[in-house]
Design an enzyme around this catalytic site. Sequence first.
Site, PDB file in Angstrom:
ATOM      1  N   TYR A 163     -16.815  57.437  17.727  1.00 45.87           N
ATOM      2  CA  TYR A 163     -16.972  56.423  16.666  1.00 45.87           C
ATOM      3  C   TYR A 163     -16.896  55.012  17.248  1.00 45.87           C
ATOM      4  CZ  TYR A 163     -15.445  53.134  13.069  1.00 45.87           C
ATOM      5  OH  TYR A 163     -15.322  52.025  12.273  1.00 45.87           O
ATOM      6  N   LYS A 205     -19.732  51.959  17.527  1.00 49.58           N
ATOM      7  CA  LYS A 205     -19.571  50.624  16.920  1.00 49.58           C
ATOM      8  C   LYS A 205     -19.692  49.532  17.993  1.00 49.58           C
ATOM      9  CE  LYS A 205     -18.685  49.707  13.163  1.00 49.58           C
ATOM     10  NZ  LYS A 205     -19.563  49.465  11.983  1.00 49.58           N
ATOM     11  N   THR A 209     -15.285  46.658  14.013  1.00 49.92           N
ATOM     12  CA  THR A 209     -13.917  47.163  13.909  1.00 49.92           C
ATOM     13  C   THR A 209     -13.098  46.785  15.134  1.00 49.92           C
ATOM     14  OG1 THR A 209     -12.630  49.220  13.932  1.00 49.92           O
ATOM     15  CG2 THR A 209     -14.838  49.351  14.828  1.00 49.92           C
ATOM     16  N   ASP A 210     -11.789  46.723  14.943  1.00 49.65           N
ATOM     17  CA  ASP A 210     -10.905  46.449  16.094  1.00 49.65           C
ATOM     18  C   ASP A 210     -10.905  47.603  17.096  1.00 49.65           C
ATOM     19  OD1 ASP A 210      -9.455  48.312  14.621  1.00 49.65           O
ATOM     20  OD2 ASP A 210      -7.626  47.106  14.475  1.00 49.65           O
ATOM     21  N   GLU A 211     -11.421  48.777  16.670  1.00 52.84           N
ATOM     22  CA  GLU A 211     -11.395  49.930  17.579  1.00 52.84           C
ATOM     23  C   GLU A 211     -12.279  49.729  18.801  1.00 52.84           C
ATOM     24  OE1 GLU A 211     -11.362  53.836  15.967  1.00 52.84           O
ATOM     25  OE2 GLU A 211     -10.319  53.224  14.160  1.00 52.84           O
TER      26      GLU A 211
HETATM   27  P1  NAD Z   1     -17.251  54.570   4.309  1.00 55.70           P
HETATM   28  O1  NAD Z   1     -17.433  55.788   5.147  1.00 55.70           O
HETATM   29  O2  NAD Z   1     -16.327  54.587   3.154  1.00 55.70           O
HETATM   30  O3  NAD Z   1     -18.681  54.098   3.742  1.00 55.70           O
HETATM   31  C1  NAD Z   1     -19.847  54.132   4.507  1.00 55.70           C
HETATM   32  C2  NAD Z   1     -21.046  53.992   3.543  1.00 55.70           C
HETATM   33  O4  NAD Z   1     -22.232  53.947   4.355  1.00 55.70           O
HETATM   34  C3  NAD Z   1     -21.197  55.169   2.575  1.00 55.70           C
HETATM   35  O5  NAD Z   1     -21.449  54.686   1.274  1.00 55.70           O
HETATM   36  C4  NAD Z   1     -22.406  55.925   3.116  1.00 55.70           C
HETATM   37  O6  NAD Z   1     -23.161  56.589   2.097  1.00 55.70           O
HETATM   38  C5  NAD Z   1     -23.211  54.798   3.765  1.00 55.70           C
HETATM   39  N1  NAD Z   1     -24.117  55.284   4.821  1.00 55.70           N
HETATM   40  C6  NAD Z   1     -23.810  56.139   5.831  1.00 55.70           C
HETATM   41  N2  NAD Z   1     -24.901  56.353   6.587  1.00 55.70           N
HETATM   42  C7  NAD Z   1     -25.912  55.595   6.060  1.00 55.70           C
HETATM   43  C8  NAD Z   1     -27.271  55.381   6.411  1.00 55.70           C
HETATM   44  N3  NAD Z   1     -27.824  56.002   7.465  1.00 55.70           N
HETATM   45  N4  NAD Z   1     -28.009  54.515   5.680  1.00 55.70           N
HETATM   46  C9  NAD Z   1     -27.453  53.896   4.588  1.00 55.70           C
HETATM   47  N5  NAD Z   1     -26.162  54.076   4.202  1.00 55.70           N
HETATM   48  C10 NAD Z   1     -25.404  54.914   4.937  1.00 55.70           C
HETATM   49  O7  NAD Z   1     -16.875  53.420   5.346  1.00 55.70           O
HETATM   50  P2  NAD Z   1     -15.878  52.170   5.168  1.00 55.70           P
HETATM   51  O8  NAD Z   1     -14.499  52.598   5.500  1.00 55.70           O
HETATM   52  O9  NAD Z   1     -16.171  51.508   3.895  1.00 55.70           O
HETATM   53  O10 NAD Z   1     -16.381  51.245   6.372  1.00 55.70           O
HETATM   54  C11 NAD Z   1     -17.440  50.315   6.179  1.00 55.70           C
HETATM   55  C12 NAD Z   1     -17.708  49.585   7.477  1.00 55.70           C
HETATM   56  O11 NAD Z   1     -16.533  48.897   7.887  1.00 55.70           O
HETATM   57  C13 NAD Z   1     -18.084  50.496   8.641  1.00 55.70           C
HETATM   58  O12 NAD Z   1     -19.096  49.858   9.389  1.00 55.70           O
HETATM   59  C14 NAD Z   1     -16.819  50.626   9.447  1.00 55.70           C
HETATM   60  O13 NAD Z   1     -17.103  50.845  10.805  1.00 55.70           O
HETATM   61  C15 NAD Z   1     -16.195  49.258   9.223  1.00 55.70           C
HETATM   62  N6  NAD Z   1     -14.716  49.198   9.285  1.00 55.70           N
HETATM   63  C16 NAD Z   1     -13.949  50.054   8.551  1.00 55.70           C
HETATM   64  C17 NAD Z   1     -12.565  49.927   8.575  1.00 55.70           C
HETATM   65  C18 NAD Z   1     -11.674  50.831   7.757  1.00 55.70           C
HETATM   66  O14 NAD Z   1     -10.452  50.757   7.894  1.00 55.70           O
HETATM   67  N7  NAD Z   1     -12.202  51.675   6.886  1.00 55.70           N
HETATM   68  C19 NAD Z   1     -11.972  48.935   9.358  1.00 55.70           C
HETATM   69  C20 NAD Z   1     -12.780  48.082  10.102  1.00 55.70           C
HETATM   70  C21 NAD Z   1     -14.157  48.217  10.046  1.00 55.70           C
HETATM   71  O1  TDX Z   2      -4.436  63.370   8.457  1.00 55.49           O
HETATM   72  C1  TDX Z   2      -4.237  62.388   9.187  1.00 55.49           C
HETATM   73  N1  TDX Z   2      -3.053  62.287   9.864  1.00 55.49           N
HETATM   74  C2  TDX Z   2      -2.759  61.257  10.704  1.00 55.49           C
HETATM   75  O2  TDX Z   2      -1.687  61.205  11.303  1.00 55.49           O
HETATM   76  C3  TDX Z   2      -5.221  61.331   9.352  1.00 55.49           C
HETATM   77  C4  TDX Z   2      -6.521  61.390   8.622  1.00 55.49           C
HETATM   78  C5  TDX Z   2      -4.906  60.290  10.193  1.00 55.49           C
HETATM   79  N2  TDX Z   2      -3.721  60.256  10.873  1.00 55.49           N
HETATM   80  C6  TDX Z   2      -3.447  59.111  11.768  1.00 55.49           C
HETATM   81  C7  TDX Z   2      -4.541  58.805  12.782  1.00 55.49           C
HETATM   82  C8  TDX Z   2      -4.440  57.300  12.923  1.00 55.49           C
HETATM   83  O3  TDX Z   2      -3.449  56.962  13.894  1.00 55.49           O
HETATM   84  O4  TDX Z   2      -3.355  57.940  10.929  1.00 55.49           O
HETATM   85  C9  TDX Z   2      -3.962  56.806  11.551  1.00 55.49           C
HETATM   86  C10 TDX Z   2      -5.061  56.295  10.666  1.00 55.49           C
HETATM   87  O5  TDX Z   2      -6.099  57.260  10.689  1.00 55.49           O
HETATM   88  P1  TDX Z   2      -7.491  57.051   9.917  1.00 55.49           P
HETATM   89  O6  TDX Z   2      -7.202  56.773   8.484  1.00 55.49           O
HETATM   90  O7  TDX Z   2      -8.375  58.194  10.268  1.00 55.49           O
HETATM   91  O8  TDX Z   2      -8.006  55.672  10.543  1.00 55.49           O
HETATM   92  P2  TDX Z   2      -8.308  55.209  12.060  1.00 55.49           P
HETATM   93  O9  TDX Z   2      -8.628  56.362  12.936  1.00 55.49           O
HETATM   94  O10 TDX Z   2      -7.197  54.303  12.481  1.00 55.49           O
HETATM   95  O11 TDX Z   2      -9.679  54.383  11.819  1.00 55.49           O
HETATM   96  C11 TDX Z   2      -9.792  53.499  10.674  1.00 55.49           C
HETATM   97  O12 TDX Z   2      -9.604  52.156  11.038  1.00 55.49           O
HETATM   98  C12 TDX Z   2     -10.601  51.537  11.795  1.00 55.49           C
HETATM   99  C13 TDX Z   2     -11.152  53.667   9.997  1.00 55.49           C
HETATM  100  O13 TDX Z   2     -11.357  55.024   9.628  1.00 55.49           O
HETATM  101  C14 TDX Z   2     -12.275  53.164  10.865  1.00 55.49           C
HETATM  102  O14 TDX Z   2     -13.517  53.252  10.182  1.00 55.49           O
HETATM  103  C15 TDX Z   2     -11.985  51.721  11.210  1.00 55.49           C
HETATM  104  O15 TDX Z   2     -12.954  51.204  12.087  1.00 55.49           O
END
Ligand code: NAD
Ligand code: TDX
Length: 341
Positions: free
Chosen positions: A153, A157, A125-127
Amino acid sequence: MKIIVTGGAGFIGGNFVHYEVKNYPGDQIVNLDLLTYAGNLETLKPVEDAPNYRFVRGDIADREFVFGLFEEERPDAVVNFAAESHVDRSIEDPGIFVRTNVMGTTTLLDACKEYGIGRYHQVSTDEVYGDLPLDRKDLFFTEETPLHTSSPYSASKASADLFVQAYHRTFGIPTTISRCSNNYGPYHFPEKLIPLMISRALADRELPVYGKGENVRDWLHVEDHCAAVDLILRHGKVGEIYNVGGHNERTNLEVVQTILRALGKPESLIRFVTDRPGHDLRYAIDPAKLTGELGWKPRYDFDSGIRQTIRWYLEHEDWWQRILSGEYSKYFDDMYGKRLG
Ligand code: NAD
Ligand code: TDX
């Protein structure tokens, strides 16, 4: 090729499983997922009967189980999406983030070392780069930006990324890493900003915006992320890191206002609530390496992507209503009860 996709019952992993099963009928996709609160088999309904697809329930941090699966499947590649992914939950309970995100990753890498692997891809992730100031629109994260994490988090990562690089350098495991900006799109769990706001606005409920809503996120449609991971998996250079993002920066308030306009709901639903501790100000990705080396281009800009996403949520209310009626509603009460009063 046989690919173990971990976390394939989650948001991005689920979309990636759909993408691979559809586009590569000659490949075999083994979806390994623990089905935590974030995992949902209903997301896999469109592919569950496909001949090139198998689901296995298990924990990536369970060494005996993971080694057993590798022994049985002998995969050519692993794509690791499995993670605890929600920043707010990592502030409440960091330990599970260390277990899944760090120890789960090293367990998978150990299995790759033991059984051999053609490619291990880590979805990061970019985080991991921390944040950028709000008043320096000229600054972007590149692959050379130093790691500088804010939340448990992002620290977990970044740790996982360092282990991936260590296993490449020390043991010669053929790894790649992608670092993507915020995703949105179908099957996004309604604890994250965009699906949370869509589902609550549709029910005419208050919309909790942290702080002043001025934090900036760089949004990418999940299909564009999946296409990038696929490209890196098949054509990326071993040992490399690729940033993924499409230059779609928006403040959180702009995102919420866009959703309200699209749904015909009033801005009076917005509530500015206590800020997230350590809240990152701005993320912005420079994807030049990925576009230049591998020719990746996003298909969606934010306007077309958010329209498609809102339409999907309107047409798939049963998918997210079932989540909201279950365990998640208790989580929402715990997290927002005090903030909304
Ligand atoms: P999500 O929380 O929707 O899904 C995570 C999945 O992993 C779930 O299906 C969960 O059951 C499974 N899981 C959790 N713990 C596990 C374990 N111990 N063994 C096997 N499976 C397990 O997450 P997401 O938003 O789909 O993110 C997927 C990946 O992408 C993550 O690695 C996250 O860090 C990365 N990522 C997410 C975002 C975003 O915006 N959501 C952006 C950049 C990177
Ligand atoms: O209720 C809310 N109100 C609010 O203002 C929530 C849930 C979030 N926010 C803000 C926090 C963040 O600035 O919105 C922005 C986005 O929040 P999230 O959806 O929680 O995402 P973020 O914290 O940016 O992280 C996401 O992007 C990077 C994903 O959850 C991560 O898994 C990924 O790595």
